[in-house]
Design a protein around this motif. Structure first.
Motif, PDB file in Angstrom:
ATOM      1  N   SER A 197       0.776  -1.135  -0.109  1.00 34.00           N
ATOM      2  CA  SER A 197      -0.132  -0.436   0.037  1.00 34.00           C
ATOM      3  C   SER A 197       1.327   0.908  -0.027  1.00 34.00           C
ATOM      4  CB  SER A 197      -0.766  -0.184   1.183  1.00 34.00           C
ATOM      5  OG  SER A 197       0.089  -0.435   2.156  1.00 34.00           O
ATOM      6  N   ASN A 198       2.211   0.509  -0.351  1.00 34.54           N
ATOM      7  CA  ASN A 198       3.049   2.176  -0.728  1.00 34.54           C
ATOM      8  C   ASN A 198       3.105   2.670  -1.512  1.00 34.54           C
ATOM      9  OD1 ASN A 198       3.037   2.031   2.176  1.00 34.54           O
ATOM     10  ND2 ASN A 198       4.985   0.365   1.782  1.00 34.54           N
ATOM     11  N   ASN A 199       3.226   3.960  -1.404  1.00 39.04           N
ATOM     12  CA  ASN A 199       3.891   4.552  -3.048  1.00 39.04           C
ATOM     13  C   ASN A 199       5.294   4.817  -3.156  1.00 39.04           C
ATOM     14  OD1 ASN A 199       3.504   5.410  -5.272  1.00 39.04           O
ATOM     15  ND2 ASN A 199       3.123   7.606  -5.328  1.00 39.04           N
ATOM     16  N   PHE A 200       6.278   4.892  -4.486  1.00 43.78           N
ATOM     17  CA  PHE A 200       7.562   5.043  -4.398  1.00 43.78           C
ATOM     18  C   PHE A 200       7.794   5.949  -5.449  1.00 43.78           C
ATOM     19  CE2 PHE A 200       7.372   0.798  -2.027  1.00 43.78           C
ATOM     20  CZ  PHE A 200       8.562   1.127  -1.484  1.00 43.78           C
ATOM     21  N   LEU A 201       8.373   6.982  -5.423  1.00 44.04           N
ATOM     22  CA  LEU A 201       8.817   8.409  -6.073  1.00 44.04           C
ATOM     23  C   LEU A 201       9.793   8.648  -6.514  1.00 44.04           C
ATOM     24  CD1 LEU A 201       5.373  10.700  -4.964  1.00 44.04           C
ATOM     25  CD2 LEU A 201       5.189   8.829  -7.138  1.00 44.04           C
ATOM     26  N   LEU A 202      10.309   9.117  -7.597  1.00 49.15           N
ATOM     27  CA  LEU A 202      11.792   9.313  -7.511  1.00 49.15           C
ATOM     28  C   LEU A 202      11.465  10.321  -9.117  1.00 49.15           C
ATOM     29  CD1 LEU A 202      14.649   8.737  -7.983  1.00 49.15           C
ATOM     30  CD2 LEU A 202      14.940   6.885  -9.416  1.00 49.15           C
ATOM     31  N   ASP A 203      11.968  11.746  -8.208  1.00 51.04           N
ATOM     32  CA  ASP A 203      12.119  13.064  -8.422  1.00 51.04           C
ATOM     33  C   ASP A 203      11.018  13.436  -9.203  1.00 51.04           C
ATOM     34  OD1 ASP A 203      14.955  13.624  -8.097  1.00 51.04           O
ATOM     35  OD2 ASP A 203      15.182  12.122 -10.092  1.00 51.04           O
ATOM     36  N   GLY A 204       9.831  12.257  -8.534  1.00 53.79           N
ATOM     37  CA  GLY A 204       9.033  12.940  -8.452  1.00 53.79           C
ATOM     38  C   GLY A 204       7.774  11.904  -9.516  1.00 53.79           C
ATOM     39  N   LEU A 205       8.809  11.047 -10.314  1.00 56.60           N
ATOM     40  CA  LEU A 205       8.032  10.321 -11.129  1.00 56.60           C
ATOM     41  C   LEU A 205       7.812   8.707 -10.662  1.00 56.60           C
ATOM     42  CD1 LEU A 205       7.671   9.400 -14.181  1.00 56.60           C
ATOM     43  CD2 LEU A 205       9.992   8.601 -14.413  1.00 56.60           C
ATOM     44  N   ASP A 206       6.422   8.339 -11.187  1.00 50.37           N
ATOM     45  CA  ASP A 206       6.136   7.283 -10.424  1.00 50.37           C
ATOM     46  C   ASP A 206       7.537   5.645  -9.947  1.00 50.37           C
ATOM     47  OD1 ASP A 206       3.499   4.991 -10.066  1.00 50.37           O
ATOM     48  OD2 ASP A 206       5.328   4.055 -10.930  1.00 50.37           O
ATOM     49  N   ASN A 207       7.317   5.761  -9.582  1.00 50.72           N
ATOM     50  CA  ASN A 207       8.960   4.501  -9.772  1.00 50.72           C
ATOM     51  C   ASN A 207       8.298   3.049  -8.883  1.00 50.72           C
ATOM     52  OD1 ASN A 207      11.837   3.510  -9.379  1.00 50.72           O
ATOM     53  ND2 ASN A 207      12.018   4.154  -7.333  1.00 50.72           N
ATOM     54  N   ASN A 208       7.510   2.523  -9.437  1.00 55.09           N
ATOM     55  CA  ASN A 208       6.442   1.499  -8.423  1.00 55.09           C
ATOM     56  C   ASN A 208       6.557   0.303  -9.757  1.00 55.09           C
ATOM     57  OD1 ASN A 208       5.798   2.455  -6.157  1.00 55.09           O
ATOM     58  ND2 ASN A 208       4.742   3.804  -7.320  1.00 55.09           N
ATOM     59  N   GLN A 209       6.959  -1.231  -9.684  1.00 52.04           N
ATOM     60  CA  GLN A 209       6.663  -2.264 -10.292  1.00 52.04           C
ATOM     61  C   GLN A 209       5.422  -2.707 -10.150  1.00 52.04           C
ATOM     62  OE1 GLN A 209       5.871  -5.692 -10.982  1.00 52.04           O
ATOM     63  NE2 GLN A 209       7.872  -6.258  -9.973  1.00 52.04           N
ATOM     64  N   VAL A 210       4.391  -2.528 -10.691  1.00 55.41           N
ATOM     65  CA  VAL A 210       2.909  -2.873 -10.042  1.00 55.41           C
ATOM     66  C   VAL A 210       2.487  -4.317  -9.800  1.00 55.41           C
ATOM     67  CG1 VAL A 210       2.641  -0.684 -11.146  1.00 55.41           C
ATOM     68  CG2 VAL A 210       2.001  -2.549 -12.164  1.00 55.41           C
ATOM     69  N   SER A 211       3.009  -5.350 -10.545  1.00 54.48           N
ATOM     70  CA  SER A 211       2.843  -6.151 -10.443  1.00 54.48           C
ATOM     71  C   SER A 211       2.234  -6.876  -8.718  1.00 54.48           C
ATOM     72  CB  SER A 211       3.541  -7.281 -10.525  1.00 54.48           C
ATOM     73  OG  SER A 211       4.503  -7.175  -9.604  1.00 54.48           O
ATOM     74  N   ASP A 212       3.650  -6.429  -8.155  1.00 57.00           N
ATOM     75  CA  ASP A 212       3.233  -6.494  -5.849  1.00 57.00           C
ATOM     76  C   ASP A 212       2.974  -5.103  -5.337  1.00 57.00           C
ATOM     77  OD1 ASP A 212       2.219  -7.895  -3.890  1.00 57.00           O
ATOM     78  OD2 ASP A 212       4.071  -8.224  -3.371  1.00 57.00           O
ATOM     79  N   ASN A 213       3.375  -3.960  -5.938  1.00 62.90           N
ATOM     80  CA  ASN A 213       3.450  -2.452  -6.091  1.00 62.90           C
ATOM     81  C   ASN A 213       4.844  -3.291  -5.250  1.00 62.90           C
ATOM     82  OD1 ASN A 213       2.248   0.415  -6.010  1.00 62.90           O
ATOM     83  ND2 ASN A 213       2.370   0.067  -4.233  1.00 62.90           N
ATOM     84  N   LEU A 214       5.985  -3.456  -5.676  1.00 59.60           N
ATOM     85  CA  LEU A 214       6.962  -3.487  -5.810  1.00 59.60           C
ATOM     86  C   LEU A 214       8.339  -2.547  -5.646  1.00 59.60           C
ATOM     87  CD1 LEU A 214       7.874  -7.358  -6.188  1.00 59.60           C
ATOM     88  CD2 LEU A 214       8.595  -6.398  -4.384  1.00 59.60           C
ATOM     89  N   LEU A 215       8.992  -2.099  -5.343  1.00 59.84           N
ATOM     90  CA  LEU A 215       9.955  -0.820  -5.915  1.00 59.84           C
ATOM     91  C   LEU A 215      10.724  -1.434  -7.568  1.00 59.84           C
ATOM     92  CD1 LEU A 215      11.420   1.834  -5.246  1.00 59.84           C
ATOM     93  CD2 LEU A 215      12.979   0.780  -4.147  1.00 59.84           C
ATOM     94  N   GLY A 216      10.970  -0.220  -8.740  1.00 54.39           N
ATOM     95  CA  GLY A 216      10.989  -0.394  -9.271  1.00 54.39           C
ATOM     96  C   GLY A 216      12.455  -0.376  -9.853  1.00 54.39           C
ATOM     97  N   TYR A 217      12.761   1.047  -9.845  1.00 50.22           N
ATOM     98  CA  TYR A 217      14.320   1.614 -10.286  1.00 50.22           C
ATOM     99  C   TYR A 217      15.569   1.868  -8.537  1.00 50.22           C
ATOM    100  CZ  TYR A 217      18.608   4.260 -11.446  1.00 50.22           C
ATOM    101  OH  TYR A 217      20.345   3.524 -11.379  1.00 50.22           O
ATOM    102  N   THR A 218      16.146   1.478  -7.857  1.00 50.15           N
ATOM    103  CA  THR A 218      16.860   1.172  -7.034  1.00 50.15           C
ATOM    104  C   THR A 218      18.125   2.597  -6.400  1.00 50.15           C
ATOM    105  OG1 THR A 218      16.166  -0.246  -5.742  1.00 50.15           O
ATOM    106  CG2 THR A 218      17.735   0.548  -4.654  1.00 50.15           C
TER     107      THR A 218
END
Length: 546
Positions: A197-218
């Motif tokens: 249920s968290n939302n990850f943002l990177l420089d204001g851009l969506d940064n989620n891997q949406v299959s399980d709302n995992l972190l996209g780019y680290t």
């Protein structure tokens, strides 16, 4: 020809208009900060028309605003950093506020009480530091660059630092140390909400891997300027969350060149053996874990154009560690399970009616099942495919006299990745500022087994993230911020077999089991505590967002 040109110009105009009109929704998540306050005369009355100037000390960027009739000024959407502030109005001395740091999503309040005199005269305003979040009800925790770099992180995963915030917990701390955030990494449970249920943002851009709302780019910790974990009362510009918002911003170049290099390593030479390995007499698992990289940033043109670049590599290798698994004994391959089942007090029953299910005769369900005497299945009831598998040179014989844990597989795992960020900031003019960022990572995580029927596991994850942000000051009280970006994650994983295995499925007698010459097995498995999960497989998942 004129019609074509007019159409092209019209299309360009409509495109620009669409970008301007959609700028707020597309760039709604604020990745900047703000300064506001009141300018007053010595009696406390509001001063209208005063000019307030903020100068970013690292890049020399100037931001200005004027007070309204109530003496209030607002400097909105300015980059985080260290600022000097001054207020000027005719008939009063220039008031200078000493440098202070603006954090991500912060609104700092700085009030000025002017003194009578000439503008050329200067007084320094001495007061308390700007109050954090004085104009916002959001509850948040700022983790700055120094904290990111100084605190020990086993896998250099900055998401671990979210656990420093009140209300953030995890039932599985080891999930933050897998070396693979995009496929299986842990996230914090915030205020009782699930980690999805968290939302990850990177420089204001969506940064989620949406299959399980995992972190996209680290991003690497050394590349992070700071991140803000908002756990309560986030403003309306944020969405897509129930737990928390992890808003991260990367560093930018400054008027001075800065950089660093690093290497972090872990090695089994420094480790003790595990309890399980000591119990079974196995040596300690091998481990080679190296993470290395560097950053560099500075001016291309002083006060105008800046760059920042970082690179990080991970070589997380588990060389040749052995573990036991189960294979059928010589008696079990002929249908004799008496030794195994006598120990467990289990009796086998024949599911087929008399005379069926043997020597190729189809099985007909028995009205009353008869037991197999002494838990021995007639050799004629064993499937020809199983018999062929037992005779294959690829299926090993037991290495000891045990009924279970009678074979050894040596496995090695690699979690390898390369990633980098490029960021350019351009102060075009006093009214226009532009920044561009591109980030890329590629993870390649093979799993190798000496038991060839387990196959070779593969997992690849190319990740792309990029954006461009243009801030235009239309007037002293009107500003437009346009942002476009793309976040793309691809997960490609499965199991393959070496070419030496050949078309094993068809060799064992499974018709059409090696389409297009694909070697090995397709989804053949055993259960009941024995070998399972054999077979080649391949899964590709793509998660784009803009």
């Amino acid at each position: 020809m004129k019609k074509i040109q007019s159409f092209g110009l019209g299309l360009v105009f409509l495109t620009l208009l669409a970008l301007l009109c959609t700028a707020n929704p597309a760039g709604g998540q604020d990745v900047t900060a703000a300064i506001t306050g009141t300018v007053m005369d010595p009696s406390g009355a509001a001063l209208a028309g005063a000019t307030v100037t903020a100068k970013e000390t690292d890049r020399g960027t100037i931001w200005t605003a004027q007070t309204n009739e109530a003496g209030i000024y607002s400097l909105l959407r300015i980059p985080i950093g260290t600022y000097e502030l001054k207020a000027e109005v005719k008939g009063f001395k220039t008031a200078v506020y000493p440098s202070f740091t603006l954090d991500l999503n912060q609104t700092a309040r700085v009030d000025f009480k002017m003194a009578m005199g000439q503008v050329s005269e200067t007084i320094e305003v001495s007061s308390e530091a700007p109050l954090l979040q004085a104009d916002s009800a959001a509850v948040s925790t700022i983790i700055d660059a120094a904290t990111n770099e100084a605190l020990p992180l086993a896998t250099r995963n900055y998401v671990q630092l979210t656990l420093l915030s009140p209300g953030a917990v995890t039932p599985n701390p080891s999930s933050f140390n897998t070396g693979d955030n995009v496929g299986s990494g842990g996230r914090p449970f915030i205020n009782g909400n699930r980690e999805q249920s968290n939302n990850f943002l990177l420089d204001g851009l969506d940064n989620n891997q949406v299959s399980d709302n995992l972190l996209g780019y680290t991003p690497a910790p050394d590349a992070i300027q700071e991140f803000n974990l908002i756990t309560q009362n986030a403003s309306a510009e944020f969405g897509n969350f129930q737990g928390g918002i992890v808003s991260t911003t990367l560093k930018s170049g400054t008027n001075q060149f800065h950089g660093d290099v690093w290497e972090f390593f872990r090695n089994d030479i420094l480790n003790a053996n595990s309890w399980q390995n000591n119990l079974t007499g196995l040596p300690k698992n091998k481990l080679r874990w190296n993470m290395f990289g560097g950053t560099v940033g500075g001016p291309i043109k002083k006060n105008k154009l800046f760059f920042f670049f970082d690179y990080q590599a991970q070589r997380f290798d588990h060389p040749a560690s052995s573990s036991f698994f189960n294979v059928f004994t010589a008696k079990e391959r002929t249908g004799d399970f008496s030794e195994l089942l006598l120990q467990r007090g289990v009796q086998l029953y024949n599911p087929c009616a008399a005379g069926t299910g043997i020597n190729g005769t189809p099985c007909s369900a028995a009205a009353t099942r008869a037991l197999f005497a002494n838990n021995q299945i007639p050799i004629g009831m064993i499937d020809p495919v199983a018999q062929a598998l037992f005779k294959s040179s690829l299926y090993p014989a037991p290495i000891n006299g045990n009924l279970i844990n009678n074979a050894v597989n040596t496995r090695s795992n690699n979690f390898n990745s390369n990633q980098y960020d490029v960021k350019v900031d351009y102060n075009i003019s006093e009214k226009d500022r532009l920044y561009w960022r591109y980030s890329h990572a590629f993870q390649k995580n093979p799993t190798l087994n000496t038991f060839k029927l387990f196959g070779t596991g593969f997992s690849e994850a190319p990740i792309y993230s990029g954006l461009i942000n243009w801030t235009h000051t239309i007037s002293h009280n009107l500003l437009n911020d346009a942002r476009m970006g793309v976040n793309y994650v691809k997960l490609h994983n499965g199991t393959t077999f070496e070419s030496s295995v050949g078309n094993l499925g068809e060799t064992l007698g499974i018709a059409n089991s090696n389409p297009a010459g694909i070697p090995g097995l397709l989804g053949l498995g055993f259960t009941g505590g024995l070998v399972s999960g054999l077979g080649s497989s391949e899964v590709t998942q793509r998660f784009p967002s803009t």
